[in-house]
Write a protein that holds these residues in place. Structure first.
Motif: not given
Lengths: 195, 195
Positions: A165-174, B175-191
């Protein structure tokens, strides 16, 4: 994944999780054999309503070699809440971006689980993004306008071992389009017409 | 813009375009005097429904030193169209991202026009994003998952010379937040939580 491997999986996987798995693999096969079919263009329109309130429509897109029209014209509003000088008729544009991220990964989870023969019970996600408004308000040249960071958390339940299940989420992110859009740069051009 | 300049504009600008301009400048002044008020956190939740269809809710956010609840709980669905193996119940997640961009710049245009004493007649926007699905489908390691490029076009009408209207859109982009989000990188963490 080789073409042959895909064809073997096509035979092995019935529809699952509401995903038409044979159709999914047929799509992958079709694109593998004709790469121009992979070219898509998505579109939206937006009209200012009043204050920070605007209304968008999403209707057509191009892909798989032809023009398409969605099953219906989708409309959606955006606004600011009172603390950000709006009337709170609708979510903030930056909240739609957060929703887009978790919805994209969730769709991927369903597809990948189906392709791997895993029946899903539930997929729940939360997401939050931190922003320092001194950027938008023009009060600091050192503060960016957009999110400083975004954190999402997925909870997945299904009939497979935890690691699968964890790998499915990892692949969806990838393989998530929105994750890639946010975590990497996209060239954005904005044209202006007056009057 | 200096604090003093902001205060002078506060006196000079009545509400316009549906924007409570005095409140906008009061907000800028308050944040200028107390930078921690600028810290915001936006949030969304999402639940898988079936196939590629999921449903999001947006309810609370943190900012200006306290927790806030939107005027109502906003719900929105996302799905894939048939050609992308979905049932087309709702826009694609990547279409919400395009809408977020033009809605964000449009809200900024209304605020900036009001701050500059310009009455808007209309603001219309179109936006399109190009994507090669060989990335998502895992058919090419050289193709990214997300948009290769995004192009938006704004048409603005109001009671000001063309150059002033053009500058309002330029400033909204800057001064657009979404323009900045798209045109530049945002660190995204997925747990990931299982079971």
């Amino acid at each position: 994944m080789s073409h042959t491997a895909v064809q073997e999986q096509t035979k092995a996987r019935p529809p699952l999780n509401g995903v038409d798995t044979p159709n999914l693999f047929a799509t992958i096969n079709a694109v593998a054999g004709n790469p121009p079919l992979a070219k898509f263009q998505f579109r939206a329109r937006n009209s200012w309503v009043n204050g920070t309130h605007s209304r968008g429509t999403i209707e057509t897109f191009y892909g798989a070699g032809s023009e398409h029209t969605h099953a219906r014209t989708f409309t959606m509003d955006a606004d600011h809440p009172a603390v950000l000088v709006g009337e709170d008729h609708a979510p903030l544009p930056v909240e739609f971006v957060l929703f887009g991220l978790v919805a994209c990964v969730t769709g991927g989870i369903a597809n990948i689980a189906a392709a791997r023969g895993v029946t899903l019970e539930s997929v729940e996600a939360t997401v939050e993004g931190d922003m320092d408004l001194r950027g938008i308000l023009g009060l600091s040249g050192d503060v960016r306008n957009g999110y400083e960071s975004i954190r999402a958390s997925f909870t997945i339940k299904g009939n497979a071992p935890d690691e699968k299940l964890r790998q499915i989420v990892e692949q969806a992110k990838a393989r998530s389009a929105v994750y890639d859009i946010l975590a990497n740069k996209v060239p954005v051009d904005i044209g202006i017409n007056v009057g």
